[in-house]
Design a protein around this motif. Sequence first.
Motif, mmCIF file in Angstrom:
data_model
loop_
_atom_site.group_PDB
_atom_site.id
_atom_site.type_symbol
_atom_site.label_atom_id
_atom_site.label_comp_id
_atom_site.label_asym_id
_atom_site.label_seq_id
_atom_site.Cartn_x
_atom_site.Cartn_y
_atom_site.Cartn_z
ATOM 1 N N ALA A 21 0.846 -1.208 0.000
ATOM 2 C CA ALA A 21 0.000 0.000 0.000
ATOM 3 C C ALA A 21 0.875 1.250 0.000
ATOM 4 O O ALA A 21 0.536 2.263 -0.631
ATOM 5 C CB ALA A 21 -0.924 -0.012 1.219
ATOM 6 N N GLY A 22 2.010 1.158 0.652
ATOM 7 C CA GLY A 22 2.943 2.284 0.690
ATOM 8 C C GLY A 22 3.521 2.569 -0.680
ATOM 9 O O GLY A 22 3.691 3.732 -1.066
ATOM 10 N N GLN A 23 3.797 1.504 -1.429
ATOM 11 C CA GLN A 23 4.314 1.685 -2.785
ATOM 12 C C GLN A 23 3.280 2.398 -3.661
ATOM 13 O O GLN A 23 3.617 3.295 -4.435
ATOM 14 C CB GLN A 23 4.666 0.305 -3.389
ATOM 15 N N VAL B 72 -10.684 13.963 1.906
ATOM 16 C CA VAL B 72 -10.731 12.529 2.228
ATOM 17 C C VAL B 72 -10.621 11.722 0.938
ATOM 18 O O VAL B 72 -11.265 12.059 -0.063
ATOM 19 C CB VAL B 72 -12.065 12.191 2.941
ATOM 20 N N THR B 73 -9.804 10.691 0.950
ATOM 21 C CA THR B 73 -9.787 9.772 -0.183
ATOM 22 C C THR B 73 -9.636 8.329 0.319
ATOM 23 O O THR B 73 -9.522 8.089 1.517
ATOM 24 C CB THR B 73 -8.675 10.133 -1.197
ATOM 25 N N TYR B 74 -9.634 7.417 -0.621
ATOM 26 C CA TYR B 74 -9.552 6.007 -0.245
ATOM 27 C C TYR B 74 -8.153 5.647 0.256
ATOM 28 O O TYR B 74 -7.153 6.199 -0.212
ATOM 29 C CB TYR B 74 -9.892 5.124 -1.449
ATOM 30 N N HIS B 75 -8.090 4.707 1.175
ATOM 31 C CA HIS B 75 -6.812 4.191 1.656
ATOM 32 C C HIS B 75 -6.171 3.370 0.528
ATOM 33 O O HIS B 75 -6.866 2.604 -0.152
ATOM 34 C CB HIS B 75 -7.044 3.305 2.892
ATOM 35 N N PRO B 76 -4.856 3.507 0.314
ATOM 36 C CA PRO B 76 -4.213 2.734 -0.754
ATOM 37 C C PRO B 76 -4.442 1.222 -0.627
ATOM 38 O O PRO B 76 -4.515 0.532 -1.648
ATOM 39 C CB PRO B 76 -2.730 3.076 -0.594
ATOM 40 N N PHE C 193 -7.139 -0.213 0.281
ATOM 41 C CA PHE C 193 -8.444 -0.444 -0.328
ATOM 42 C C PHE C 193 -8.330 -0.395 -1.856
ATOM 43 O O PHE C 193 -8.936 -1.204 -2.567
ATOM 44 C CB PHE C 193 -9.451 0.607 0.176
ATOM 45 N N LEU C 194 -7.521 0.535 -2.354
ATOM 46 C CA LEU C 194 -7.352 0.654 -3.810
ATOM 47 C C LEU C 194 -6.673 -0.581 -4.393
ATOM 48 O O LEU C 194 -6.923 -0.940 -5.546
ATOM 49 C CB LEU C 194 -6.550 1.916 -4.148
ATOM 50 N N PRO D 20 -9.101 -1.872 -7.519
ATOM 51 C CA PRO D 20 -8.403 -0.887 -8.360
ATOM 52 C C PRO D 20 -9.343 -0.013 -9.191
ATOM 53 O O PRO D 20 -8.938 1.042 -9.652
ATOM 54 C CB PRO D 20 -7.532 -1.766 -9.280
ATOM 55 N N ARG D 21 -10.607 -0.434 -9.334
ATOM 56 C CA ARG D 21 -11.543 0.390 -10.118
ATOM 57 C C ARG D 21 -11.747 1.760 -9.466
ATOM 58 O O ARG D 21 -12.178 2.700 -10.110
ATOM 59 C CB ARG D 21 -12.906 -0.310 -10.227
ATOM 60 N N GLN D 22 -11.453 1.857 -8.178
ATOM 61 C CA GLN D 22 -11.665 3.133 -7.473
ATOM 62 C C GLN D 22 -10.484 4.098 -7.607
ATOM 63 O O GLN D 22 -10.523 5.202 -7.070
ATOM 64 C CB GLN D 22 -11.935 2.878 -5.974
ATOM 65 N N LYS D 23 -9.437 3.652 -8.324
ATOM 66 C CA LYS D 23 -8.256 4.523 -8.456
ATOM 67 C C LYS D 23 -8.594 5.849 -9.143
ATOM 68 O O LYS D 23 -8.051 6.892 -8.808
ATOM 69 C CB LYS D 23 -7.143 3.800 -9.232
#
Length: 289
Positions: free
Chosen positions: A146-148, A251-255, A257-258, A262-265
């Motif tokens: 998620a950090g990457q 506010v955005t999605y947590h990586p 979760f993405l 991935p559709r939420q990217k």
Amino acid sequence: MASVLDPELKRALAERVRFYNELGIYDFYRRDVTPVADETATVNFIQPEQREEMSPRKAAVAVPAAPDENMFEVISSRPETGVSDPIKALKLIREDLGDCTRCRLAKQGRKQIVFGVGNPEAELMFIGEAPGADEDQQGEPFVGRAGQLLTNMIKAMGLSREQVYIANIIKCRPPNNRTPERDECETCSPFLMRQIATIKPKVIVALGAVAAKTLLAISDSMSNLRGRWYDFRPAGARSNDPNWTSAKLAVTYHPAFLLRDPRQKGEAWKDLQMAMKELGLKAPKKSDV
Ligand code: SF4
């Protein structure tokens, strides 16, 4: 006219203020209270049960007005107060946190405290939920998969990790990466508030529901929380800079979760573009990334 404060009550109040300082809470506001005949009732006014009502947005603690005003000023001074160098101020906050055992996560398998990383004068801060296994191992937030992804998101904004500041609501890894409990967030977040007040970012991006709900003290769905700006003032922590009182928060999605969806990217990119517009940033050309 000032009345003489009973020494026993004064001692009890001083101890209570020290107790809150131990929790990382230093700012108190005075509220005039109707004189009470029973001093016990006055002391009870600030009993620990009230912590249940102390969301991070309400972390300042009401204490009865006391004639000896200096008592609070002296006892409640944060170590970083008056330190203008943010590097030194962050170091003092880290030292104040110490080998923290303020919540149960200290004894549930954490390897180390993950304080935060990046530019101490960053205009942009990212705040996530909690360290995971990689972060616990390396002592730095957002270093796993998620950090990457977060690093790539930052690059897409035309920035590097070193230019922003990255932290989490809580600083110790919850067992099995479970969601942090509310009381854990409330115990740990005053230190984050002090980090924010030191860094004085223009924009904060809250990554995921836990970060958003803790920072904003709003319980709502991600779809309702996203897509707008919030005026954010770090509860219980004042900046040294009189010109800085608040940041704009999105506010955005947590990586993590993405990575699962991935559709939420594309939606997350819209949120980041909002932050870029606020900061006057332009996305780099693909060849520059
Ligand atoms: S999560 Fe925060 S409050 Fe809890 S032990 Fe770790 S540093 Fe201390």
